[in-house]
Design a protein around this motif. Structure first.
Motif, PDB file in Angstrom:
ATOM      1  N   ALA A  17       0.823  -1.218   0.000  1.00 18.70           N
ATOM      2  CA  ALA A  17       0.000   0.000   0.000  1.00 18.70           C
ATOM      3  C   ALA A  17       0.848   1.255   0.000  1.00 18.70           C
ATOM      4  N   ALA A  18       2.016   1.195   0.627  1.00 18.58           N
ATOM      5  CA  ALA A  18       2.875   2.378   0.706  1.00 18.58           C
ATOM      6  C   ALA A  18       3.436   2.786  -0.641  1.00 18.58           C
ATOM      7  N   ALA A  19       3.301   1.926  -1.647  1.00 16.24           N
ATOM      8  CA  ALA A  19       3.865   2.230  -2.970  1.00 16.24           C
ATOM      9  C   ALA A  19       2.833   2.095  -4.080  1.00 16.24           C
ATOM     10  N   HIS A  20       1.558   2.206  -3.748  1.00 10.98           N
ATOM     11  CA  HIS A  20       0.545   1.993  -4.789  1.00 10.98           C
ATOM     12  C   HIS A  20       0.320   3.259  -5.616  1.00 10.98           C
ATOM     13  N   PRO A  21       0.328   3.140  -6.944  1.00 13.85           N
ATOM     14  CA  PRO A  21       0.188   4.326  -7.811  1.00 13.85           C
ATOM     15  C   PRO A  21      -1.064   5.141  -7.547  1.00 13.85           C
ATOM     16  N   SER A  22      -2.146   4.497  -7.147  1.00  7.88           N
ATOM     17  CA  SER A  22      -3.402   5.223  -6.973  1.00  7.88           C
ATOM     18  C   SER A  22      -3.315   6.295  -5.900  1.00  7.88           C
ATOM     19  N   THR A  23      -2.382   6.148  -4.969  1.00  6.32           N
ATOM     20  CA  THR A  23      -2.274   7.127  -3.893  1.00  6.32           C
ATOM     21  C   THR A  23      -1.008   7.976  -3.963  1.00  6.32           C
ATOM     22  N   ILE A  24       0.042   7.497  -4.626  1.00  2.43           N
ATOM     23  CA  ILE A  24       1.319   8.216  -4.546  1.00  2.43           C
ATOM     24  C   ILE A  24       1.660   9.029  -5.784  1.00  2.43           C
ATOM     25  N   LEU A  25       0.999   8.763  -6.931  1.00  2.00           N
ATOM     26  CA  LEU A  25       1.439   9.400  -8.177  1.00  2.00           C
ATOM     27  C   LEU A  25       1.011  10.857  -8.315  1.00  2.00           C
ATOM     28  N   ALA A  26      -0.250  11.153  -8.056  1.00  2.00           N
ATOM     29  CA  ALA A  26      -0.819  12.458  -8.391  1.00  2.00           C
ATOM     30  C   ALA A  26      -0.025  13.657  -7.869  1.00  2.00           C
ATOM     31  N   ILE A 258       9.231   8.370  -6.996  1.00  2.17           N
ATOM     32  CA  ILE A 258       8.028   8.675  -6.212  1.00  2.17           C
ATOM     33  C   ILE A 258       7.749   7.604  -5.151  1.00  2.17           C
ATOM     34  N   ALA A 259       8.411   6.477  -5.241  1.00  3.63           N
ATOM     35  CA  ALA A 259       8.311   5.441  -4.202  1.00  3.63           C
ATOM     36  C   ALA A 259       9.553   4.579  -4.288  1.00  3.63           C
ATOM     37  N   ARG A 260       9.988   4.117  -3.152  1.00  2.00           N
ATOM     38  CA  ARG A 260      11.191   3.294  -3.114  1.00  2.00           C
ATOM     39  C   ARG A 260      11.004   2.190  -2.075  1.00  2.00           C
ATOM     40  N   PRO A 261      11.775   1.118  -2.176  1.00  2.00           N
ATOM     41  CA  PRO A 261      11.602  -0.001  -1.255  1.00  2.00           C
ATOM     42  C   PRO A 261      11.665   0.384   0.223  1.00  2.00           C
ATOM     43  N   LYS A 262      12.503   1.363   0.569  1.00  2.00           N
ATOM     44  CA  LYS A 262      12.628   1.721   1.992  1.00  2.00           C
ATOM     45  C   LYS A 262      11.312   2.221   2.570  1.00  2.00           C
ATOM     46  N   GLN A 263      10.543   2.974   1.771  1.00  2.00           N
ATOM     47  CA  GLN A 263       9.256   3.457   2.268  1.00  2.00           C
ATOM     48  C   GLN A 263       8.337   2.294   2.614  1.00  2.00           C
ATOM     49  N   SER A 264       8.343   1.277   1.776  1.00  2.00           N
ATOM     50  CA  SER A 264       7.486   0.120   2.018  1.00  2.00           C
ATOM     51  C   SER A 264       7.974  -0.693   3.210  1.00  2.00           C
ATOM     52  N   LEU A 265       9.290  -0.868   3.313  1.00  2.00           N
ATOM     53  CA  LEU A 265       9.826  -1.588   4.465  1.00  2.00           C
ATOM     54  C   LEU A 265       9.529  -0.820   5.751  1.00  2.00           C
ATOM     55  N   ASP A 266       9.666   0.509   5.718  1.00  2.00           N
ATOM     56  CA  ASP A 266       9.356   1.332   6.890  1.00  2.00           C
ATOM     57  C   ASP A 266       7.909   1.140   7.338  1.00  2.00           C
ATOM     58  N   ALA A 267       6.992   1.020   6.367  1.00  2.00           N
ATOM     59  CA  ALA A 267       5.577   0.832   6.707  1.00  2.00           C
ATOM     60  C   ALA A 267       5.368  -0.496   7.430  1.00  2.00           C
ATOM     61  N   ALA A 268       6.069  -1.532   6.983  1.00  2.00           N
ATOM     62  CA  ALA A 268       5.950  -2.837   7.646  1.00  2.00           C
ATOM     63  C   ALA A 268       6.597  -2.816   9.025  1.00  2.00           C
ATOM     64  N   ILE A 349       8.200 -19.789  15.739  1.00  2.00           N
ATOM     65  CA  ILE A 349       8.747 -18.883  14.728  1.00  2.00           C
ATOM     66  C   ILE A 349       7.909 -19.025  13.456  1.00  2.00           C
ATOM     67  N   SER A 350       7.522 -17.895  12.880  1.00  2.00           N
ATOM     68  CA  SER A 350       6.762 -17.890  11.625  1.00  2.00           C
ATOM     69  C   SER A 350       7.393 -16.874  10.689  1.00  2.00           C
ATOM     70  N   ALA A 351       7.104 -16.990   9.389  1.00  2.00           N
ATOM     71  CA  ALA A 351       7.750 -16.094   8.432  1.00  2.00           C
ATOM     72  C   ALA A 351       6.928 -15.966   7.159  1.00  2.00           C
ATOM     73  N   LEU A 352       7.173 -14.867   6.465  1.00  2.00           N
ATOM     74  CA  LEU A 352       6.609 -14.609   5.137  1.00  2.00           C
ATOM     75  C   LEU A 352       7.705 -14.008   4.269  1.00  2.00           C
ATOM     76  N   ALA A 353       7.753 -14.434   3.020  1.00  2.00           N
ATOM     77  CA  ALA A 353       8.616 -13.808   2.028  1.00  2.00           C
ATOM     78  C   ALA A 353       7.800 -13.644   0.759  1.00  2.00           C
ATOM     79  N   GLY A 354       7.691 -12.407   0.277  1.00  2.00           N
ATOM     80  CA  GLY A 354       6.868 -12.170  -0.905  1.00  2.00           C
ATOM     81  C   GLY A 354       7.378 -11.018  -1.742  1.00  2.00           C
ATOM     82  N   ASP A 355       7.148 -11.112  -3.034  1.00  2.00           N
ATOM     83  CA  ASP A 355       7.456 -10.015  -3.940  1.00  2.00           C
ATOM     84  C   ASP A 355       6.283  -9.054  -3.942  1.00  2.00           C
ATOM     85  N   THR A 356       6.567  -7.773  -3.779  1.00  2.00           N
ATOM     86  CA  THR A 356       5.486  -6.787  -3.672  1.00  2.00           C
ATOM     87  C   THR A 356       4.699  -6.612  -4.961  1.00  2.00           C
TER      88      THR A 356
END
Length: 427
Positions: A17-26, A258-268, A349-356
């Motif tokens: 969500a932190a990098a979705h075009p609908s909210t970050i582009l305009a 307009i968006a970079r991986p760090k912003q998304s990691l920061d949100a998580a 211990i639990s984990a998730l790994a996913g491509d955004t």
């Protein structure tokens, strides 16, 4: 044990969500020019970015519809409805004929830009495969073969793009050269590369390229890539050198992230802290072999468990897989598979790994998995089915393993791309 899957999925969704075009582009779009807005977009979020640009210019600024034209080339299954900007769905990770036609039409439309027009270039990860325009002397089939060899080599994305840029008529600044008569060239990009290098995002079609033909030849040699003689000749031809700083093509060109991986990691990370976890942020630029990185992260998790910590270990970046088997998967699934073997006796211990972007490796279908989750239920299923993670790792067959355990992450197309998000929760 408490089910942590809802939290793991919420952390992944927050990153997306932190990098979705609908909210970050305009907020980054420029005022309407005297002439037309010519929108050229590429990558997994290209259609979503094009739709957001349409809403801004047509609805907010009330631009006359005939003054907005464009082409958005995206991955199959990643299209969205648009009004003025044509959407082309094309192959990824292996280019196809649709991408070939989309790139040709994009170059032609850029060439039509006049002194009153704004050339608006919208980029997300995946653009390198979506825009396929082989240099003279290279066939489409030969370019596809190079792409496949690179994907199997284990080369990081920067090195892959160095080769791609020197075999292309659109990458490495050449799109800017095609649109050099525009009043202004504005590139707005969502980064999917470690360290946010503009020349690496979609192979830098509108920015100077610091890499050279010699660099590309060295990468071919380093990974012992099997390439045709025609490709070797192209990499020896000075005419195929990419555009360098000082080229007239960049005189009126502007680039903005307009968006970079760090912003998304920061949100998580923020959400993990709100959930009561101490956090270790390993950064948004991790690279390396997926199974080796997983081993490092498993050690961190086991140390935290031994110390009685409630800890979330988060990271981004883009891992790689050197393909030696003939199975199915991608770097996120392989990372999760390696973790499953290393953490199988740790139900807390639990984990998730996913491509955004919603797809991790795969065959280029919108139904490809984005990655995988593991937890106590995974370990129980492994035991019940007598699944040996190492055997699946040896065959690079993480998808089959996680199909058996029911742990594939399947969000579908997310319409953005800021690399991977990995989370390990220690309770």
């Amino acid at each position: 044990m408490t089910d942590r899957r809802p939290l793991l999925r919420a952390l992944y969704d927050a990153a997306v969500a932190a990098a979705h075009p609908s909210t970050i582009l305009a907020p980054h779009l420029r005022p309407a020019p005297k002439g037309r807005v010519i929108c050229l977009a590429a990558g997994k979020g290209a259609a979503a970015m094009a739709a957001a640009a349409e809403r801004h210019y047509l609805d907010t600024l009330k631009l006359a519809p005939e003054r907005l034209v464009g082409i958005a080339t995206t991955r199959h299954g990643y299209g969205v409805p648009t009004r003025r900007i044509r959407v082309v769905e094309a192959g990824h990770p292996v280019p196809d004929e649709a991408g070939l036609k989309g790139a040709a039409d994009t170059l032609a439309l850029a060439g039509e830009a006049g002194p009153d027009d704004l050339l608006l270039v919208l980029l997300t990860g995946g653009g390198s495969a979506n825009w396929i325009a082989p240099v003279d002397g290279i066939s489409f089939a030969q370019k596809q073969a190079v792409n496949k060899a690179l994907l199997r080599s284990g080369a990081p994305i920067g090195e892959m793009n160095t080769v791609r840029k020197h075999l292309s008529r659109i990458k490495g600044g050449r799109l800017a050269r095609a649109g050099k008569n525009a009043a202004e060239i504005v590139t707005l990009a969502i980064s999917d590369v470690p360290h946010d290098d503009p020349s690496a995002i979609a192979s830098g079609p509108t920015v100077p390229d610091p890499t050279t033909l010699a660099d590309a030849r060295a990468i071919v040699a380093k990974y012992k890539l099997a390439i045709d003689d025609a490709v070797r000749r192209a990499l020896d031809d000075p005419a195929n050198e990419s555009c360098k700083p000082g080229d007239a093509a960049f005189a009126r060109a502007h680039f903005e992230l307009i968006a970079r991986p760090k912003q998304s990691l920061d949100a998580a990370v923020k959400l993990a802290k709100e959930a009561g976890y101490e956090t270790i942020d390993l950064g948004a630029d991790l690279e390396g072999e997926a199974r080796e990185v997983a081993a490092d992260h498993a050690r961190l998790a086991l140390e935290a468990r031994a110390q009685g910590k409630r800890l979330a270990i988060l990271s981004g970046g883009e891992l790689t897989v050197t393909v030696r088997g003939n199975g199915r998967g991608g770097p996120n699934q392989e990372y999760a598979l390696a973790l499953a073997g290393l953490l199988k006796d740790t139900p807390d211990i639990s984990a998730l790994a996913g491509d955004t972007d919603g797809a991790d490796g795969g065959a280029g279908h919108p139904t490809d998995p984005a990655g995988a989750l593991i937890d106590a239920a995974t370990f129980a299923k492994m035991k019940a089915l007598a699944l040996q993670p190492q055997a699946y790792l040896d065959n690079n067959d993480a998808t089959t393993f996680f199909e058996a355990t029911g742990d594939l992450l399947m969000p579908g197309p997310t319409l953005t791309n800021v690399n991977d998000i990995r989370v390990i929760l220690v309770d």
